[in-house]
Scaffold this active site. Structure first.
Site, short mmCIF file in Angstrom:
data_model
loop_
_atom_site.label_atom_id
_atom_site.label_comp_id
_atom_site.label_asym_id
_atom_site.label_seq_id
_atom_site.Cartn_x
_atom_site.Cartn_y
_atom_site.Cartn_z
N PHE A 105 0.82 -1.21 0.00
CA PHE A 105 0.00 0.00 0.00
C PHE A 105 0.86 1.27 0.00
CE2 PHE A 105 -2.19 2.76 3.38
CZ PHE A 105 -2.78 3.60 2.44
N ILE A 106 1.60 1.52 1.07
CA ILE A 106 2.36 2.77 1.18
C ILE A 106 3.53 2.75 0.19
CG2 ILE A 106 3.59 4.35 2.73
CD1 ILE A 106 2.12 2.95 5.10
N LEU A 166 5.71 -10.37 -2.30
CA LEU A 166 4.32 -10.37 -2.77
C LEU A 166 3.38 -11.15 -1.84
CD1 LEU A 166 5.03 -10.81 -6.61
CD2 LEU A 166 4.69 -8.68 -5.33
N ILE A 178 2.46 -6.85 8.74
CA ILE A 178 1.86 -5.61 9.27
C ILE A 178 0.61 -5.87 10.13
CG2 ILE A 178 2.66 -4.24 7.32
CD1 ILE A 178 -0.46 -4.17 6.57
N TYR A 190 4.27 -7.08 17.45
CA TYR A 190 4.50 -6.19 16.30
C TYR A 190 5.19 -4.90 16.75
CZ TYR A 190 3.24 -2.84 12.59
OH TYR A 190 3.26 -1.86 11.62
N LYS A 247 9.11 -3.53 15.99
CA LYS A 247 9.44 -2.23 15.38
C LYS A 247 10.41 -1.46 16.29
CE LYS A 247 6.85 -2.13 11.57
NZ LYS A 247 7.42 -1.99 10.23
N ASN A 260 -2.09 6.01 11.94
CA ASN A 260 -2.87 5.12 11.10
C ASN A 260 -2.96 5.69 9.68
OD1 ASN A 260 -3.39 4.30 13.77
ND2 ASN A 260 -5.24 3.26 13.09
N ARG A 272 -8.28 7.35 16.84
CA ARG A 272 -7.00 7.11 16.18
C ARG A 272 -6.61 8.42 15.49
NH1 ARG A 272 -7.34 3.56 19.10
NH2 ARG A 272 -7.29 1.32 18.76
N GLY A 305 -8.58 -5.55 24.82
CA GLY A 305 -7.19 -5.05 24.86
C GLY A 305 -6.90 -3.94 23.86
N1 LIG Z 1 -0.67 1.13 7.13
C1 LIG Z 1 -0.46 1.70 8.30
O1 LIG Z 1 -1.34 2.33 8.89
C2 LIG Z 1 0.91 1.63 8.96
C3 LIG Z 1 1.07 2.23 10.20
C4 LIG Z 1 2.32 2.17 10.82
C5 LIG Z 1 3.36 1.54 10.18
N2 LIG Z 1 3.18 0.94 8.98
C6 LIG Z 1 4.33 0.27 8.36
O2 LIG Z 1 4.46 0.74 7.02
C7 LIG Z 1 5.02 -0.29 6.19
C8 LIG Z 1 4.14 -0.49 4.96
O3 LIG Z 1 2.84 -0.89 5.38
P1 LIG Z 1 1.61 -1.04 4.38
O4 LIG Z 1 0.41 -0.57 5.09
O5 LIG Z 1 1.96 -0.47 3.05
O6 LIG Z 1 1.51 -2.62 4.31
P2 LIG Z 1 1.45 -3.65 3.06
O7 LIG Z 1 1.13 -5.00 3.60
O8 LIG Z 1 0.54 -3.11 2.00
O9 LIG Z 1 2.94 -3.63 2.55
C9 LIG Z 1 3.93 -4.46 3.08
C10 LIG Z 1 4.66 -5.11 1.91
O10 LIG Z 1 5.72 -5.91 2.44
C11 LIG Z 1 5.75 -7.13 1.69
N3 LIG Z 1 6.34 -8.17 2.55
C12 LIG Z 1 5.82 -8.73 3.67
N4 LIG Z 1 6.67 -9.64 4.17
C13 LIG Z 1 7.76 -9.67 3.34
C14 LIG Z 1 8.95 -10.42 3.32
N5 LIG Z 1 9.23 -11.35 4.26
N6 LIG Z 1 9.84 -10.19 2.32
C15 LIG Z 1 9.58 -9.26 1.36
N7 LIG Z 1 8.46 -8.53 1.33
C16 LIG Z 1 7.56 -8.72 2.31
C17 LIG Z 1 4.31 -7.42 1.33
O11 LIG Z 1 4.17 -8.29 0.21
C18 LIG Z 1 3.77 -6.01 1.06
O12 LIG Z 1 3.89 -5.66 -0.30
C19 LIG Z 1 5.13 -1.52 7.08
O13 LIG Z 1 6.45 -1.61 7.56
C20 LIG Z 1 4.17 -1.22 8.23
O14 LIG Z 1 4.54 -1.90 9.41
C21 LIG Z 1 1.97 0.97 8.35
#
Ligand SMILES: NC(=O)c1ccc[n+]([C@@H]2O[C@H](COP(=O)([O-])OP(=O)(O)OC[C@H]3O[C@@H](n4cnc5c(N)ncnc54)[C@H](O)[C@@H]3O)[C@@H](O)[C@H]2O)c1
Length: 314
Positions: free
Chosen positions: A13-14, A35, A78, A147, A151, A176, A214, A273
């Site tokens: 996503f991000i 993926l 995540i 989790y 981090k 978020n 949030r 929780g």
């Molecule tokens: N979405 C949120 O609100 C949020 C909030 C705080 C932190 N984050 C952090 O931001 C980052 C991106 O989050 P997101 O929401 O885009 O999630 P997402 O699940 O869309 O993206 C995570 C990506 O990592 C890849 N991935 C997972 N395990 C893997 C592995 N072992 N090897 C290679 N690739 C792997 C997945 O295929 C996915 O494309 C993450 O580190 C997440 O912890 C997100």
């Protein structure tokens, strides 16, 4: 100057939004993503996708051979609830996988002071139950999930790599994040979950009374924070949020307005929780990175609802 950049998790996503921005600025971008939750179709065609697990020897070797100037590390397990059920798997990806990526960069760098590591941490899950809201970075984290602990551990590893090896880094603690392209499985999937339900004509269920709050930050603002973190010479930790609390009910009400259907308010049991309130103070990012969120919640939710509606029609 164009850079050689690796975005781990760039099919997510991000990450996919960040890759679009980097490509538009002329950087040479490689996405390292297994993926597992990401989607190859989301990866900008001008970026190269290498489908590898961040824990693998091949991934580390790839980083060493590519010799990036810059690594945005976003790949992660995540799902906070999954981390409670499978803490070993969570730590394996989120701690060991992260060390593998950092180590790859450290071993590849000819002059370590010239590279940069930007880490996607969490503000929502790192602080635990705190009295100070909005929460500044000076509050000591006491995460209440594997989790969040993972981090926090990676932030500590980065500190070690900085002091002992000289690695410049920034850890961004997001609140978020929401926006187009978010999957419903995420850490903060409430916007995506509500939209998916509403757009398929179903009434979403609000967990508990819905007054839990949030801090919702729009994905393009998070991308901007990453770019600024990379461009700035600073090393350190920054909250990336809006300093505003919004309740789940606020989200429900705004989304039903944008979807244009008067869904009834249906409540389910509260999640045991679950944090009641969460909100991040972003003053440090404003002062040091010159960053602030530009998108209001209303604007961001409208854009997100429109994008979800389009993808449902396709
Ligand atoms: N979405 C949120 O609100 C949020 C909030 C705080 C932190 N984050 C952090 O931001 C980052 C991106 O989050 P997101 O929401 O885009 O999630 P997402 O699940 O869309 O993206 C995570 C990506 O990592 C890849 N991935 C997972 N395990 C893997 C592995 N072992 N090897 C290679 N690739 C792997 C997945 O295929 C996915 O494309 C993450 O580190 C997440 O912890 C997100």
């Amino acid at each position: 100057m164009a850079k050689r950049v690796i975005v781990t998790g760039g099919a997510g996503f991000i990450g996919s939004h960040l890759v679009n921005r980097l490509v538009s600025e002329g950087d040479e971008v490689v996405v390292l993503d297994d993926l597992s939750t990401g989607d190859a179709a989301k990866v900008n065609p001008n970026a190269k996708l290498i489908a590898l697990d961040i824990r693998s020897l091949e991934a580390k070797q790839f980083i060493k051979d590519f010799k990036p100037d810059l690594v945005f590390h976003m790949a992660a397990q995540i799902n906070l609830r999954k981390s409670l059920q499978q803490p070993m798997e969570d730590a394996s990806i989120n701690v060991l996988g992260s060390i593998n990526v950092i180590q790859g960069l450290v071993e590849s760098a000819e002059d370590i002071s010239k590279v940069k590591f930007v880490f996607s941490s969490t503000g929502g899950a790192i602080y635990g139950d705190v009295d100070t809201l909005p929460t500044p970075e000076t509050v000591i984290p006491n995460p209440l999930s594997p989790y969040g602990v993972a981090k926090f551990s990676v932030e500590k590893y980065l500190y070690y790599y900085h002091v002992v090896h000289g690695l410049p880094y920034v850890a961004l603690r997001y609140s978020n994040v929401y926006g187009p392209g978010q999957s419903t499985k995420g850490e903060a999937g409430v916007v995506a979950i509500f939209l998916e339900k509403m757009l398929s004509g179903e009434t979403p269920v609000i967990n508990g009374d819905g007054i839990q709050t949030r801090d919702f930050v729009f994905v393009e603002d998070v991308v901007d924070a990453n770019v600024r973190a990379a461009q700035n010479d600073v090393t350190g930790i920054f909250n990336i949020g809006t300093s505003k609390e919004s309740s789940v009910m606020d989200i429900f009400n705004l989304l039903r307005r944008f979807v244009g259907k008067d869904f009834p308010e249906v409540h389910g049991p509260a999640i045991p929780g679950e944090l009641q309130r969460s909100c991040l103070d972003f003053s440090k990012a404003r002062e040091v990175l010159g960053w602030q969120p530009k998108t209001t919640l209303e604007e961001g939710l409208r854009i997100t609802a429109e994008a979800f509606a389009k993808s449902v029609k396709q």
